[in-house]
Structures are given as structure tokens and as C-alpha cells.
Write a protein that holds these residues in place. Structure first.
Motif, short mmCIF file in Angstrom:
data_model
loop_
_atom_site.label_atom_id
_atom_site.label_comp_id
_atom_site.label_asym_id
_atom_site.label_seq_id
_atom_site.Cartn_x
_atom_site.Cartn_y
_atom_site.Cartn_z
N VAL A 162 36.42 73.66 3.16
CA VAL A 162 37.01 72.33 3.35
C VAL A 162 38.52 72.45 3.36
O VAL A 162 39.11 73.12 2.51
CB VAL A 162 36.59 71.38 2.20
CG1 VAL A 162 37.29 70.05 2.33
CG2 VAL A 162 35.10 71.18 2.19
N LEU A 163 39.14 71.81 4.34
CA LEU A 163 40.60 71.72 4.40
C LEU A 163 40.96 70.28 4.07
O LEU A 163 40.66 69.36 4.81
CB LEU A 163 41.11 72.10 5.80
CG LEU A 163 42.62 72.07 5.99
CD1 LEU A 163 43.28 73.15 5.14
CD2 LEU A 163 42.98 72.27 7.44
N LEU A 164 41.59 70.09 2.89
CA LEU A 164 42.00 68.76 2.46
C LEU A 164 43.42 68.53 2.94
O LEU A 164 44.32 69.29 2.61
CB LEU A 164 41.93 68.66 0.94
CG LEU A 164 40.55 68.89 0.32
CD1 LEU A 164 40.66 69.05 -1.18
CD2 LEU A 164 39.62 67.75 0.67
N VAL A 165 43.62 67.48 3.74
CA VAL A 165 44.92 67.19 4.32
C VAL A 165 45.35 65.79 3.90
O VAL A 165 44.60 64.82 4.08
CB VAL A 165 44.88 67.28 5.87
CG1 VAL A 165 46.22 66.92 6.46
CG2 VAL A 165 44.45 68.66 6.31
N VAL A 166 46.56 65.69 3.33
CA VAL A 166 47.11 64.39 2.95
C VAL A 166 48.29 64.10 3.86
O VAL A 166 49.25 64.88 3.92
CB VAL A 166 47.56 64.38 1.46
CG1 VAL A 166 48.15 63.03 1.10
CG2 VAL A 166 46.40 64.72 0.56
#
Length: 158
Positions: free
Chosen positions: A108-112
Motif C-alpha cells: 500500500v502506498l499512502l499518499v496525503v
């Protein structure tokens, strides 16, 4: 994985069901033995002469082949996008979504997304997500702050 009648070699190095060495024998005799015991004859490698083969319980060979194919596939990286001003319910939804992806074996790539001076808030949000997901995955890289986004990649625990 080559099974039963698809084995073209004239003779094979045979291993029994319990791992005992049955020696080199003609393929036809090995197939007859497999049919008599109601198991599959599976060739593990065609690189040597005679090729090593083993007797495997019916259906188990197919399961092993499927597991091997699954292990060979590289995990996919799926992206989840967030904003620094996320509400508790939305946070829980994104966390559950990430947990489901990690448990299925994908990364998973969490991007904010960041606007203005939201960098510290984004970093805090990602740190809390990493902490909440530590039972399902571990971070591959540190939190990367760049321009308009903050990102971190989590790999599944294997």
C-alpha cells in the motif's frame, strides 16, 4: 510442473510418497506405479538426466503448482489517497481498506495531498496510520515529504 503422461523422458530418478529413493526406472514403470498407488507422477526439473520425479498425492501437485505461481507473482502497489483534514470515520474507512489490501498480499502506498503549510499535519497522519497498521504491514521507506504530497509505502507482513 510436468505431470504424468506429459513426462517425455525415457527414464526418471524416482522418489516415493514419503521421500524414499526408489532409484532410476523407465518412465512407463514409474507411471504404472503411480496409477497403482492412485497418485500423480510429478517431474520437478527437466534440467538433469535422468530427470528427478516424485510421487505426490492426487490433487496435491496442482495445489503446490498454484502456490508456487502465487509466490512468484510480485506484489502490486495500491495507492490510497488522503487529506490532512480527515474525519475519524473516513480515517477508519481508509485504515480498513489499507488493512484489507495488506492482508491480501499487496503493498500500500499512502499518499496525503498537501496545500500550503499542512506538511506537519500530513506527517502526523501518516505516522498514526503506520502505527495502526503495524499488525498488517511494515513501512518499506520513511515518510517522504515532497512539494504537494507526503507518502509512505507499507509492505505486507509475510
Amino acid at each position: 510442473m510436468i505431470m504424468n503422461e506429459k513426462i517425455k523422458a525415457s527414464e526418471v530418478q524416482l522418489t516415493g510418497i514419503d521421500g524414499e529413493d526408489l532409484g532410476v526406472m523407465p518412465t512407463s514403470h514409474a507411471l504404472a506405479l503411480a496409477k497403482k498407488l492412485k497418485v500423480d507422477l510429478v517431474c520437478t526439473s527437466m534440467m538433469s538426466s535422468p530427470p528427478p520425479c516424485k510421487l505426490v498425492g492426487a490433487g496435491k501437485a496442482r495445489e503446490e503448482a498454484q502456490q508456487q505461481r502465487k509466490r512468484e507473482q510480485a506484489p502490486k502497489v495500491k495507492e490510497i489517497r488522503l487529506t490532512p483534514h480527515i474525519e475519524a470515520h473516513d480515517y477508519d474507512t481508509k485504515k480498513q481498506q489499507a488493512e484489507r489490501i495488506l492482508k491480501s498480499g499487496d503493498a500500500v502506498l499512502l499518499v496525503v495531498r498537501i496545500q500550503g503549510k499542512e506538511g506537519p499535519e500530513a506527517k502526523t497522519l501518516l505516522e498514526s496510520l503506520i502505527d495502526d497498521l503495524k499488525l498488517a504491514g511494515r513501512k518499506q521507506t520513511g515518510i517522504q515529504l515532497s512539494g504537494k504530497q507526503a507518502a509512505v509505502q507499507l509492505d505486507p507482513l509475510t
